[in-house]
Design an enzyme around this catalytic site. Structure first.
Site, PDB file in Angstrom:
ATOM      1  N   LYS A  89       0.861  -1.188   0.000  1.00 35.10           N
ATOM      2  CA  LYS A  89       0.000   0.000   0.000  1.00 35.10           C
ATOM      3  C   LYS A  89       0.889   1.226   0.000  1.00 35.10           C
ATOM      4  CE  LYS A  89      -3.932   2.153   0.332  1.00 35.10           C
ATOM      5  NZ  LYS A  89      -3.465   2.869  -0.892  1.00 35.10           N
ATOM      6  N   GLN A 110       7.366   3.863   3.779  1.00 36.31           N
ATOM      7  CA  GLN A 110       5.949   3.485   3.809  1.00 36.31           C
ATOM      8  C   GLN A 110       5.718   2.204   4.620  1.00 36.31           C
ATOM      9  OE1 GLN A 110       3.889   5.544   1.391  1.00 36.31           O
ATOM     10  NE2 GLN A 110       2.310   4.986   2.866  1.00 36.31           N
ATOM     11  N   LYS A 113       5.700   3.303   8.217  1.00 33.67           N
ATOM     12  CA  LYS A 113       4.545   4.202   8.421  1.00 33.67           C
ATOM     13  C   LYS A 113       3.254   3.393   8.499  1.00 33.67           C
ATOM     14  CE  LYS A 113       4.232   7.554   5.423  1.00 33.67           C
ATOM     15  NZ  LYS A 113       3.878   8.401   4.256  1.00 33.67           N
ATOM     16  N   LYS A 125       5.426   1.719  -3.182  1.00 33.19           N
ATOM     17  CA  LYS A 125       5.351   3.076  -3.744  1.00 33.19           C
ATOM     18  C   LYS A 125       5.595   2.976  -5.232  1.00 33.19           C
ATOM     19  CE  LYS A 125       4.818   7.352  -2.321  1.00 33.19           C
ATOM     20  NZ  LYS A 125       4.150   7.868  -1.110  1.00 33.19           N
ATOM     21  N   GLY A 164      -2.658   8.268  -4.270  1.00 40.07           N
ATOM     22  CA  GLY A 164      -1.990   9.461  -4.784  1.00 40.07           C
ATOM     23  C   GLY A 164      -0.753   9.842  -3.988  1.00 40.07           C
ATOM     24  N   ASP A 165       0.014  10.740  -4.534  1.00 45.56           N
ATOM     25  CA  ASP A 165       1.151  11.389  -3.863  1.00 45.56           C
ATOM     26  C   ASP A 165       1.374  12.671  -4.679  1.00 45.56           C
ATOM     27  OD1 ASP A 165       3.378  10.701  -1.700  1.00 45.56           O
ATOM     28  OD2 ASP A 165       4.448  11.588  -3.374  1.00 45.56           O
ATOM     29  N   THR A 208      -4.355  13.557   5.270  1.00 45.22           N
ATOM     30  CA  THR A 208      -2.934  13.703   5.619  1.00 45.22           C
ATOM     31  C   THR A 208      -2.711  14.997   6.398  1.00 45.22           C
ATOM     32  OG1 THR A 208      -2.451  12.540   3.569  1.00 45.22           O
ATOM     33  CG2 THR A 208      -0.586  13.523   4.723  1.00 45.22           C
ATOM     34  N   ASN A 239      -2.037  19.187  -1.735  1.00 46.03           N
ATOM     35  CA  ASN A 239      -3.062  18.510  -0.942  1.00 46.03           C
ATOM     36  C   ASN A 239      -2.744  18.530   0.555  1.00 46.03           C
ATOM     37  OD1 ASN A 239      -3.633  15.512   0.284  1.00 46.03           O
ATOM     38  ND2 ASN A 239      -5.403  16.378  -0.763  1.00 46.03           N
ATOM     39  N   SER A 375      -6.810   5.808   3.752  1.00 43.27           N
ATOM     40  CA  SER A 375      -6.835   4.913   2.583  1.00 43.27           C
ATOM     41  C   SER A 375      -7.227   3.502   3.010  1.00 43.27           C
ATOM     42  CB  SER A 375      -5.453   4.861   1.920  1.00 43.27           C
ATOM     43  OG  SER A 375      -5.270   5.948   1.042  1.00 43.27           O
TER      44      SER A 375
HETATM   45  P1  NDP Z   1       0.883  17.855  -4.194  1.00 46.25           P
HETATM   46  O1  NDP Z   1       1.321  17.485  -5.559  1.00 46.25           O
HETATM   47  O2  NDP Z   1      -0.558  18.095  -3.952  1.00 46.25           O
HETATM   48  O3  NDP Z   1       1.670  19.142  -3.692  1.00 46.25           O
HETATM   49  C1  NDP Z   1       3.046  19.167  -3.621  1.00 46.25           C
HETATM   50  C2  NDP Z   1       3.508  20.531  -3.155  1.00 46.25           C
HETATM   51  O4  NDP Z   1       4.899  20.490  -2.900  1.00 46.25           O
HETATM   52  C3  NDP Z   1       3.318  21.615  -4.222  1.00 46.25           C
HETATM   53  O5  NDP Z   1       3.106  22.836  -3.605  1.00 46.25           O
HETATM   54  C4  NDP Z   1       4.645  21.578  -4.937  1.00 46.25           C
HETATM   55  O6  NDP Z   1       4.966  22.762  -5.617  1.00 46.25           O
HETATM   56  C5  NDP Z   1       5.602  21.338  -3.801  1.00 46.25           C
HETATM   57  N1  NDP Z   1       6.790  20.646  -4.337  1.00 46.25           N
HETATM   58  C6  NDP Z   1       6.817  19.455  -4.970  1.00 46.25           C
HETATM   59  N2  NDP Z   1       8.066  19.149  -5.362  1.00 46.25           N
HETATM   60  C7  NDP Z   1       8.828  20.178  -4.968  1.00 46.25           C
HETATM   61  C8  NDP Z   1      10.206  20.458  -5.074  1.00 46.25           C
HETATM   62  N3  NDP Z   1      11.049  19.599  -5.678  1.00 46.25           N
HETATM   63  N4  NDP Z   1      10.643  21.603  -4.505  1.00 46.25           N
HETATM   64  C9  NDP Z   1       9.794  22.471  -3.892  1.00 46.25           C
HETATM   65  N5  NDP Z   1       8.475  22.250  -3.770  1.00 46.25           N
HETATM   66  C10 NDP Z   1       8.005  21.124  -4.297  1.00 46.25           C
HETATM   67  O7  NDP Z   1       1.438  16.693  -3.260  1.00 46.25           O
HETATM   68  P2  NDP Z   1       1.000  16.327  -1.770  1.00 46.25           P
HETATM   69  O8  NDP Z   1       0.548  17.528  -1.041  1.00 46.25           O
HETATM   70  O9  NDP Z   1       0.111  15.160  -1.860  1.00 46.25           O
HETATM   71  O10 NDP Z   1       2.381  15.799  -1.172  1.00 46.25           O
HETATM   72  C11 NDP Z   1       3.268  16.640  -0.443  1.00 46.25           C
HETATM   73  C12 NDP Z   1       4.193  15.777   0.406  1.00 46.25           C
HETATM   74  O11 NDP Z   1       3.407  14.996   1.325  1.00 46.25           O
HETATM   75  C13 NDP Z   1       5.033  14.760  -0.350  1.00 46.25           C
HETATM   76  O12 NDP Z   1       6.268  14.599   0.309  1.00 46.25           O
HETATM   77  C14 NDP Z   1       4.230  13.470  -0.224  1.00 46.25           C
HETATM   78  O13 NDP Z   1       5.049  12.325  -0.368  1.00 46.25           O
HETATM   79  C15 NDP Z   1       3.732  13.619   1.200  1.00 46.25           C
HETATM   80  N6  NDP Z   1       2.567  12.829   1.565  1.00 46.25           N
HETATM   81  C16 NDP Z   1       1.412  12.893   0.835  1.00 46.25           C
HETATM   82  C17 NDP Z   1       0.314  12.154   1.226  1.00 46.25           C
HETATM   83  C18 NDP Z   1      -0.989  12.260   0.519  1.00 46.25           C
HETATM   84  O14 NDP Z   1      -1.947  11.653   0.993  1.00 46.25           O
HETATM   85  N7  NDP Z   1      -1.107  13.000  -0.562  1.00 46.25           N
HETATM   86  C19 NDP Z   1       0.369  11.256   2.383  1.00 46.25           C
HETATM   87  C20 NDP Z   1       1.598  11.325   3.130  1.00 46.25           C
HETATM   88  C21 NDP Z   1       2.645  12.077   2.695  1.00 46.25           C
HETATM   89  P3  NDP Z   1       4.867  22.832  -7.226  1.00 46.25           P
HETATM   90  O15 NDP Z   1       3.420  22.949  -7.520  1.00 46.25           O
HETATM   91  O16 NDP Z   1       5.654  24.024  -7.583  1.00 46.25           O
HETATM   92  O17 NDP Z   1       5.480  21.560  -7.750  1.00 46.25           O
HETATM   93  O1  2IT Z   2       3.102   8.879   1.467  1.00 46.25           O
HETATM   94  C1  2IT Z   2       1.952   8.423   1.689  1.00 46.25           C
HETATM   95  O2  2IT Z   2       1.658   7.889   2.749  1.00 46.25           O
HETATM   96  C2  2IT Z   2       0.943   8.583   0.628  1.00 46.25           C
HETATM   97  N1  2IT Z   2       1.232   9.176  -0.391  1.00 46.25           N
HETATM   98  C3  2IT Z   2      -0.428   8.009   0.817  1.00 46.25           C
HETATM   99  C4  2IT Z   2      -0.450   6.546   0.463  1.00 46.25           C
HETATM  100  C5  2IT Z   2      -1.812   5.890   0.435  1.00 46.25           C
HETATM  101  O3  2IT Z   2      -1.838   4.703   0.070  1.00 46.25           O
HETATM  102  O4  2IT Z   2      -2.819   6.519   0.755  1.00 46.25           O
END
Ligand code: NDP
Ligand code: 2IT
Length: 443
Positions: A89, A110, A113, A125, A164-165, A208, A239, A375
Site C-alpha cells: 500500500k 511506507q 509508516k 510506492k 496518490g502522492d 494527511t 493537498n 486509505s
Molecule cells: P501535491 O502534488 O498536492 O503538492 C506538492 C507541493 O509540494 C506543491 O506545492 C509543490 O509545488 C511542492 N513541491 C513538490 N516538489 C517540490 C520540489 N522539488 N521543490 C519544492 N516544492 C516542491 O502533493 P501532496 O501535497 O500530496 O504531497 C506533499 C508531500 O506529502 C510529499 O512529500 C508526499 O510524499 C507527502 N505525503 C502525501 C500524502 C498524501 O496523501 N497525498 C500522504 C503522506 C505524505 P509545485 O506545484 O511548484 O510543484
Molecule cells: O506517502 C503516503 O503515505 C501517501 N502518499 C499516501 C499513500 C496511500 O496509500 O494513501
C-alpha cells in the site's frame, strides 16, 4: 562492527547512486541499532537485510501521444517493498524528479509508516517521471491510461493498492481507476483516494493534513501547550499543505506562509485559504498569484520560507526541503515544534539541530500517516460495500493519530530516549513488521 551497521554498509554498496534511499535507510537503521543489537533473533533471521530489499521492483515503459500527435515515453515504477502485515500500500508520484532512488526511499518509509497506523497494510510506492504541469486533460488521461495498461497486471485489492502522492490527486486516480476497471471488468478496491461518486471515502482528501495537525495538537497538549494562538509556517501548497493549514486555523492557530517550488507567500494576517483553494485546486495556478487576492501579502521568489518567524513548522512539500541552516534559523526564531507532513523533508543535519535544541520533532512516517490510514479505511468501506459519514471517518482518523503519538512516545520513553520520536517511530514501526516476518518463515 554491529549487525545493523554491517547491513547499512552492504545496502549502500549494493545500491549505488541511490542517495535518497541511502538517507532513509541510514536514518532508520542508525536509530534501530541498540534495539536490534539487544534482540539477536533479528540477525539470525536476516530481518534487516530483508527489510531493506524490496520484495519486487517493477520498471516499465509508458508511451503516450501528446496533443501535437508526437509519441512521448516516460518511465513507470512500482516498488512492492514489504507485504508482511498486509497488501502493498502506498502512493504514486508523478514528478520529473522521480527515479528509482526516490521511489525506494518512499517505499521503505511506507513500510514502517503503514505499520504505525495499526492497520493491516504492507508498504509499496510507485510513480513516473511524467510531469502533469502544463499538460492538457487529454494528455493526462492518455498518460494515466497507458500507465495503468502495464500496472494493472501487478496490482489488485489483495495484492497492491496504490493511491496518490505528489502530482497525483483525484483527477489522475479517476483516469487510472477507469482504465483498470475497463481492463479487468470488475469493480474492486484497487486504488484509494477515489472520488466520492465511485467508491472514495469521506475525509481522504483532508486526511494527511488533518492527521498531521491532530498529531501535532496531541504532542503539544502532552507538553502542556496547544496550537491556539500559535504562528505556523506550512511549506508547499498542495493537498497536504492546504488541509494542514485548514485544520491549524480550525484549532485557533495562524498560518502565515505557504510555498511552491517557485517561491513563498507571507501574509502576516493569516493565509486566506479560500483564495489558496481557488488558485491551487480550482485553477492549478502558482502560489505567487496569492498577492492578487490580499494586498498585504508578500511573495518572495526562491527558497527562504524557513526564515519566517514561527512557533510551529510543518514542512509539507517534498524531501530534503529543510536543511541544517534552515533548522538553525527556526531555532533562532523560537520554533518549538516541527512535524513532517511531507516524506523526509528534513535533512539529517536539520534533525540533529532539532534534537540538540530540544525542538519537538516528529518524523513523517508517524506525522503524515493519516493519509494512508484513511486509505485503509477506504479499503474497509469498499470491502463492506458501504460508506461512512465524514464525522465517523474524521473521528477514526483523530483516534489513529493520537494512538500513533502515544505509541511512539511510549516506545521512546521505554528505551530511555524520551521525546526522541525518530527512535520511537522507527522501533514501534519496525517491531510489528519484524515480528510478522519472523513468524512467516524465510520468505
Ligand atoms: P501535491 O502534488 O498536492 O503538492 C506538492 C507541493 O509540494 C506543491 O506545492 C509543490 O509545488 C511542492 N513541491 C513538490 N516538489 C517540490 C520540489 N522539488 N521543490 C519544492 N516544492 C516542491 O502533493 P501532496 O501535497 O500530496 O504531497 C506533499 C508531500 O506529502 C510529499 O512529500 C508526499 O510524499 C507527502 N505525503 C502525501 C500524502 C498524501 O496523501 N497525498 C500522504 C503522506 C505524505 P509545485 O506545484 O511548484 O510543484
Ligand atoms: O506517502 C503516503 O503515505 C501517501 N502518499 C499516501 C499513500 C496511500 O496509500 O494513501
Amino acid at each position: 562492527m554491529s549487525y545493523t551497521m554491517k547491513v547499512l554498509e552492504k545496502v549502500i554498496k549494493q545500491n549505488p547512486n541511490e542517495p535518497e534511499f541511502h538517507q532513509a535507510v541510514t536514518e532508520t537503521l542508525t536509530s534501530l541499532q541498540p534495539f536490534v543489537d539487544a534482540n539477536p533473533e533479528y540477525e539470525k533471521a536476516g530481518i534487516l537485510e530483508r527489510l531493506c530489499e524490496p520484495e519486487r521492483a517493477i520498471i516499465f515503459r509508458v508511451p503516450w501521444v501528446d496533443d501535437s500527435g508526437k509519441v512521448q515515453v516516460n518511465k513507470g515504477y512500482r516498488v512492492q517493498f514489504n507485504s508482511a502485515i498486509g497488501p502493498y500500500k502506498g502512493g504514486l508520484r508523478f514528478h520529473p524528479s522521480v527515479c528509482l532512488s526516490i521511489i525506494k526511499f518512499l517505499g521503505f518509509e511506507q513500510v514502517l509508516k503503514n505499520s504505525l497506523t495499526g492497520l493491516p497494510i504492507g508498504g509499496g510506492k510507485g510513480g513516473s517521471d511524467f510531469d502533469p504541469k502544463g499538460k492538457s486533460e487529454r494528455e493526462i488521461m492518455a498518460f494515466c491510461q497507458s500507465f495503468m495498461t502495464e500496472l494493472y497486471r501487478h496490482i489488485g485489492e489483495d495484492t497492491d493498492v496504490p493511491a496518490g502522492d505528489i502530482g497525483v490527486c483525484d483527477r489522475e486516480i479517476g483516469f487510472l481507476y477507469g482504465q483498470y476497471k475497463r481492463i479487468i471488468n470488475a469493480y474492486t478496491s484497487v486504488l484509494t483516494g477515489k472520488g466520492l461518486s465511485y467508491g472514495g471515502s469521506f475525509t481522504r482528501t483532508e486526511a494527511t493534513g488533518y492527521g498531521l495537525v491532530y498529531l501535532t495538537s496531541e504532542l503539544l497538549r502532552q507538553h502542556g501547550n496547544s496550537i491556539e494562538n500559535k504562528t505556523v509556517v506550512v511549506s508547499g501548497s498542495g493537498n497536504v499543505a492546504i488541509f494542514a493549514a485548514e485544520k491549524v486555523k480550525q484549532l485557533g492557530g495562524k498560518v502565515v506562509a505557504l510555498s511552491d517550488s517557485n517561491g513563498f507567500v507571507y501574509d502576516s494576517e493569516g493565509i486566506d485559504l479560500c483564495a489558496v483553494k481557488e488558485i491551487k485546486i480550482k485553477r492549478r495556478g502558482r502560489i505567487s498569484e496569492y498577492v492578487n487576492y490580499r494586498k498585504n501579502a508578500v511573495y518572495t521568489e526562491g527558497r527562504g520560507i524557513w526564515n519566517i518567524k514561527c512557533d510551529i513548522a510543518l514542512p509539507c512539500a517534498t524531501q530534503n526541503e529543510l536543511n541544517g541552516d534552515d533548522a538553525k534559523e527556526l531555532v533562532k526564531n523560537g520554533c518549538i515544534a516541527v512535524c513532517e507532513g511531507a516524506n523526509m523533508p528534513s535533512t539529517s543535519e536539520a534533525i540533529k539541530v532539532f534534537h540538540q535544541n530540544k525542538v519537538l520533532f516528529v518524523p513523517g512516517k508517524a506525522a503524515n500517516a493519516g493519509g494512508v490510514a484513511v486509505s485503509a479505511l477506504e479499503m474497509s468501506q469498499n470491502a463492506m460495500r458501504t460508506s461512512w459519514p465524514f464525522e465517523k471517518v474524521d473521528q477514526k482518523l483523530k483516534e489513529i493519530m493520537i494512538n500513533i503519538y502515544n505509541n511512539i512516545a511510549n516506545v521512546a520513553r521505554e528505551v530511555g530516549q524520551e521525546d526522541n520520536f525518530v527512535v520511537g517511530a522507527n522501533i514501534a514501526g519496525f517491531k510489528k513488521v519484524a515480528d510478522a516476518m519472523l513468524r512467516q518463515g524465510v520468505v
